[in-house]
Write an enzyme that holds these catalytic residues in place. Structure first.
Site, mmCIF file in Angstrom:
data_model
loop_
_atom_site.group_PDB
_atom_site.id
_atom_site.type_symbol
_atom_site.label_atom_id
_atom_site.label_comp_id
_atom_site.label_asym_id
_atom_site.label_seq_id
_atom_site.Cartn_x
_atom_site.Cartn_y
_atom_site.Cartn_z
ATOM 1 N N ASN A 214 0.841 -1.212 0.000
ATOM 2 C CA ASN A 214 0.000 0.000 0.000
ATOM 3 C C ASN A 214 0.871 1.255 0.000
ATOM 4 O O ASN A 214 0.543 2.231 -0.676
ATOM 5 C CB ASN A 214 -0.947 -0.003 1.202
ATOM 6 C CG ASN A 214 -2.185 -0.840 0.941
ATOM 7 O OD1 ASN A 214 -3.088 -0.423 0.231
ATOM 8 N ND2 ASN A 214 -2.218 -2.048 1.485
ATOM 9 N N HIS B 209 -8.282 -1.161 6.111
ATOM 10 C CA HIS B 209 -8.622 -2.427 6.762
ATOM 11 C C HIS B 209 -9.259 -3.354 5.717
ATOM 12 O O HIS B 209 -10.110 -2.909 4.939
ATOM 13 C CB HIS B 209 -9.604 -2.163 7.913
ATOM 14 C CG HIS B 209 -9.935 -3.403 8.688
ATOM 15 N ND1 HIS B 209 -9.043 -4.007 9.541
ATOM 16 C CD2 HIS B 209 -11.063 -4.162 8.717
ATOM 17 C CE1 HIS B 209 -9.615 -5.078 10.074
ATOM 18 N NE2 HIS B 209 -10.827 -5.207 9.590
HETATM 19 C C1 GRF Z 1 -3.426 -4.712 4.001
HETATM 20 O O1 GRF Z 1 -4.119 -5.773 3.468
HETATM 21 C C2 GRF Z 1 -4.270 -3.906 4.941
HETATM 22 O O2 GRF Z 1 -5.632 -4.016 4.673
HETATM 23 C C3 GRF Z 1 -3.967 -4.493 6.275
HETATM 24 O O3 GRF Z 1 -2.628 -4.890 6.212
HETATM 25 C C4 GRF Z 1 -2.278 -5.170 4.865
HETATM 26 C C5 GRF Z 1 -1.002 -4.466 4.550
HETATM 27 O O4 GRF Z 1 -0.462 -4.861 3.325
HETATM 28 N N1 GRF Z 1 -4.252 -3.530 7.310
HETATM 29 P P1 GRF Z 1 0.823 -4.134 2.744
HETATM 30 O O5 GRF Z 1 1.909 -4.190 3.810
HETATM 31 O O6 GRF Z 1 0.460 -2.725 2.381
HETATM 32 O O7 GRF Z 1 1.218 -4.935 1.537
#
Ligand code: GRF
Length: 193
Positions: free
Chosen positions: A15, A110
């Protein structure tokens, strides 16, 4: 005014990278000033370094209390002049200390359609419940875990063949779309009128 983002991440950082790409593409008027991570082995560190973003380890194991951890985080965020905090897979519960320091300026993503399936293992919870529509939510962080005003959501149909991994992958595709969009709109709201 350019917005200075501070990203809190515990894991892979996909992300974070999606947000960084949206900034490069001028979809968000902001700069990621710092990535704070709490697990020494977190992949987000390499991603941040590859993108030329400072990555600072603040290991929660080094602090006596959640409040002390949050105070250390605030100090680093302030050093980097951060004015918007982005939790992107941050697996620590925040305290009032951080909420007060960045009041209504902390966002989280989330992997469920909140208010369903708060807390950890949201995707397992959804599959166990048998829901047909899963998804993800961007919201403002409040003291209660995975609560606070919802800014953006995306729905993802659940397939009968889905495993936690396959559903998570499809949810993440949507996360990488809605998180940058939610941040852009939070910083420069578009009028619906
Ligand atoms: C995501 O799926 C988010 O929804 C959750 O943790 C994950 C993080 O993924 N809170 P990344 O580290 O951004 O790949």
């Amino acid at each position: 005014m350019l917005n200075y983002l501070g990203i809190l991440a515990s894991g892979s950082g996909s992300n974070m990278e999606a947000i960084a790409n949206a900034i490069s593409n001028k979809e968000i008027n902001a700069q990621i000033r710092v990535v704070i991570y709490n697990n020494p082995d977190a992949k987000v560190k390499e991603r941040a370094e590859r993108l030329g973003i400072p990555a600072v380890l603040i290991n929660h194991r080094d602090y006596k209390s959640r409040e002390d951890l949050d105070r250390a985080i605030i100090q680093t965020l302030n050093e980097y002049q951060v004015n918007l905090v982005i939790m992107a897979g941050w697996m620590r519960v925040v305290t009032q200390v951080l909420i007060d320091a960045f009041s209504d300026r902390i966002l989280n993503i989330h992997p469920s359609l909140l208010p369903s399936f708060r807390g950890t293992h949201a995707i397992d919870q959804a599959l166990n419940y048998g829901v047909k529509i899963a998804g993800c939510t961007v919201h403002i962080v409040s003291l209660e875990v995975d609560s606070g005003k919802i800014l953006e959501q995306a729905a993802v149909p659940v397939l009968t063949s889905d495993t936690v991994e396959s559903l998570q992958q499809r949810i993440q595709v949507q996360e990488h779309i809605i998180y940058p969009k939610a941040i852009a709109n939070f910083l420069a709201p578009v009028s619906n009128t």
